[in-house]
Design a protein around this motif. Sequence first.
Motif, PDB file in Angstrom:
ATOM      1  N   ARG A 204       0.603  -1.274  -0.040  1.00  0.00           N
ATOM      2  CA  ARG A 204      -0.119   0.097  -0.254  1.00  0.00           C
ATOM      3  C   ARG A 204       0.782   1.282   0.019  1.00  0.00           C
ATOM      4  O   ARG A 204       0.582   2.315  -0.878  1.00  0.00           O
ATOM      5  N   ALA A 205       2.025   1.219   0.771  1.00  0.00           N
ATOM      6  CA  ALA A 205       2.886   2.401   0.809  1.00  0.00           C
ATOM      7  C   ALA A 205       3.514   2.678  -0.408  1.00  0.00           C
ATOM      8  O   ALA A 205       3.590   3.820  -0.952  1.00  0.00           O
ATOM      9  N   LYS A 206       3.966   1.427  -0.955  1.00  0.00           N
ATOM     10  CA  LYS A 206       4.599   1.562  -2.435  1.00  0.00           C
ATOM     11  C   LYS A 206       3.513   2.235  -3.410  1.00  0.00           C
ATOM     12  O   LYS A 206       3.998   3.032  -4.185  1.00  0.00           O
ATOM     13  N   TYR A 207       2.267   1.597  -3.402  1.00  0.00           N
ATOM     14  CA  TYR A 207       1.485   2.250  -4.152  1.00  0.00           C
ATOM     15  C   TYR A 207       1.160   3.943  -4.183  1.00  0.00           C
ATOM     16  O   TYR A 207       1.054   4.525  -5.129  1.00  0.00           O
ATOM     17  N   GLU A 208       1.235   4.123  -2.825  1.00  0.00           N
ATOM     18  CA  GLU A 208       0.873   5.457  -2.581  1.00  0.00           C
ATOM     19  C   GLU A 208       2.089   6.509  -3.039  1.00  0.00           C
ATOM     20  O   GLU A 208       1.676   7.549  -3.486  1.00  0.00           O
ATOM     21  N   ASP A 209       3.144   5.790  -2.953  1.00  0.00           N
ATOM     22  CA  ASP A 209       4.508   6.607  -3.360  1.00  0.00           C
ATOM     23  C   ASP A 209       4.522   6.869  -4.778  1.00  0.00           C
ATOM     24  O   ASP A 209       4.750   7.732  -5.508  1.00  0.00           O
ATOM     25  N   GLU A 210       4.037   5.725  -5.654  1.00  0.00           N
ATOM     26  CA  GLU A 210       4.131   5.580  -6.979  1.00  0.00           C
ATOM     27  C   GLU A 210       3.171   6.603  -7.633  1.00  0.00           C
ATOM     28  O   GLU A 210       3.234   7.096  -8.694  1.00  0.00           O
ATOM     29  N   THR A 211       2.075   6.771  -7.190  1.00  0.00           N
ATOM     30  CA  THR A 211       0.757   7.576  -7.368  1.00  0.00           C
ATOM     31  C   THR A 211       0.712   8.998  -6.943  1.00  0.00           C
ATOM     32  O   THR A 211      -0.291   9.805  -7.365  1.00  0.00           O
ATOM     33  N   TYR A 212       1.682   9.237  -6.027  1.00  0.00           N
ATOM     34  CA  TYR A 212       1.556  10.607  -5.643  1.00  0.00           C
ATOM     35  C   TYR A 212       1.953  11.651  -6.505  1.00  0.00           C
ATOM     36  O   TYR A 212       2.876  11.532  -7.404  1.00  0.00           O
ATOM     37  N   ASN A 213       0.953  12.790  -6.370  1.00  0.00           N
ATOM     38  CA  ASN A 213       1.315  14.049  -7.284  1.00  0.00           C
ATOM     39  C   ASN A 213       1.349  15.160  -6.352  1.00  0.00           C
ATOM     40  O   ASN A 213       0.479  15.535  -5.602  1.00  0.00           O
ATOM     41  N   ASP A 214       2.494  15.993  -6.540  1.00  0.00           N
ATOM     42  CA  ASP A 214       2.693  16.952  -5.624  1.00  0.00           C
ATOM     43  C   ASP A 214       2.025  17.983  -5.789  1.00  0.00           C
ATOM     44  O   ASP A 214       1.603  19.024  -5.063  1.00  0.00           O
ATOM     45  N   LEU A 215       1.436  18.263  -6.830  1.00  0.00           N
ATOM     46  CA  LEU A 215       0.209  19.337  -7.315  1.00  0.00           C
ATOM     47  C   LEU A 215      -0.961  19.338  -6.334  1.00  0.00           C
ATOM     48  O   LEU A 215      -1.361  20.223  -6.202  1.00  0.00           O
ATOM     49  N   TRP A 216      -1.398  18.072  -5.878  1.00  0.00           N
ATOM     50  CA  TRP A 216      -2.501  17.952  -5.158  1.00  0.00           C
ATOM     51  C   TRP A 216      -2.262  18.684  -3.843  1.00  0.00           C
ATOM     52  O   TRP A 216      -3.028  19.199  -3.057  1.00  0.00           O
ATOM     53  N   ARG A 217      -0.847  18.978  -3.627  1.00  0.00           N
ATOM     54  CA  ARG A 217      -0.635  19.715  -1.956  1.00  0.00           C
ATOM     55  C   ARG A 217      -0.945  21.229  -2.092  1.00  0.00           C
ATOM     56  O   ARG A 217      -1.122  21.887  -1.113  1.00  0.00           O
ATOM     57  N   THR A 218      -0.835  21.666  -3.339  1.00  0.00           N
ATOM     58  CA  THR A 218      -1.302  23.267  -3.302  1.00  0.00           C
ATOM     59  C   THR A 218      -2.620  23.550  -3.511  1.00  0.00           C
ATOM     60  O   THR A 218      -2.911  24.748  -3.546  1.00  0.00           O
ATOM     61  N   LEU A 219      -3.391  22.851  -3.645  1.00  0.00           N
ATOM     62  CA  LEU A 219      -5.185  22.965  -3.686  1.00  0.00           C
ATOM     63  C   LEU A 219      -5.454  23.400  -2.287  1.00  0.00           C
ATOM     64  O   LEU A 219      -5.054  22.577  -1.437  1.00  0.00           O
ATOM     65  N   PRO A 220      -6.350  24.485  -2.325  1.00  0.00           N
ATOM     66  CA  PRO A 220      -6.751  24.695  -0.809  1.00  0.00           C
ATOM     67  C   PRO A 220      -7.827  23.551  -0.417  1.00  0.00           C
ATOM     68  O   PRO A 220      -8.498  23.172  -1.028  1.00  0.00           O
TER      69      PRO A 220
END
Length: 243
Positions: A204-220
């Motif tokens: 699960r942790a590997k999948y989350e790392d592979e699918t993570y997109n830093d752009l989502w962090r910038t959304l309010p």
Amino acid sequence: MSTKTKSADKLLFTSADWDFETLKATYDAIEDIALNELKLDVYPNQVEVITSEQMLDAYSSIGMPLMYHHWSFGKRFVRDDVMYRKGYQGLAYEIVINSNPCISYVMEENTIVMQALVIAHAAFGHNHFFKNNYLFKQWTDADGILDYLQFAKSYIAKCEDRYGFDAVERILDAAHALMDQGVNRYSRPEKPNLAAELKRERERAKYEDETYNDLWRTLPQPDQGDQDMDELKRKMRVEERRA
């Protein structure tokens, strides 16, 4: 009137013997507790008092009120009857059928105390369990059990007329040989395995790392505006107290 007399007046029975009036009063008292105090959800009850011979007959047909004819039922009846007469085995105090209505057979030889016990146990305990168990609801049609038994009995009788007794008996013999071998329709969950759980957690942790997109962090965040307003009000109250 003394306290002892008042208490005696509230008793449902005072001896081991029973009649149908006492049995009905006992059933009503148990029903009141089951439905109003314990809040059980049950099918309508059908309680039938039977003799020891009728109980033996019920044994032979697996407790079903309707059953097709087969030689094994008679064989089982003779075996159980001989064992019972010679004192090698006892009989059940009751048999309950998980149908709608819920049918409970109780032995006439039971004392009234035993009748109260088996009615509470079968007519309400088993009844509530059968009606609300999710596996029972998934695989059993309580409303159709009795109708299906009638259909099966009539169908086999028609087959005997059409194809002959011997041909039908061979099919039934084969079916009876297989009926105790049941089909496992429900696989119980495996016991927890620490190594397997750790492996799944890493996956699960590997999948989350592979699918993570830093752009989502910038959304309010949806509640960010409310948080900012609360923080502003808090600062204003602090300034007012200082003033």
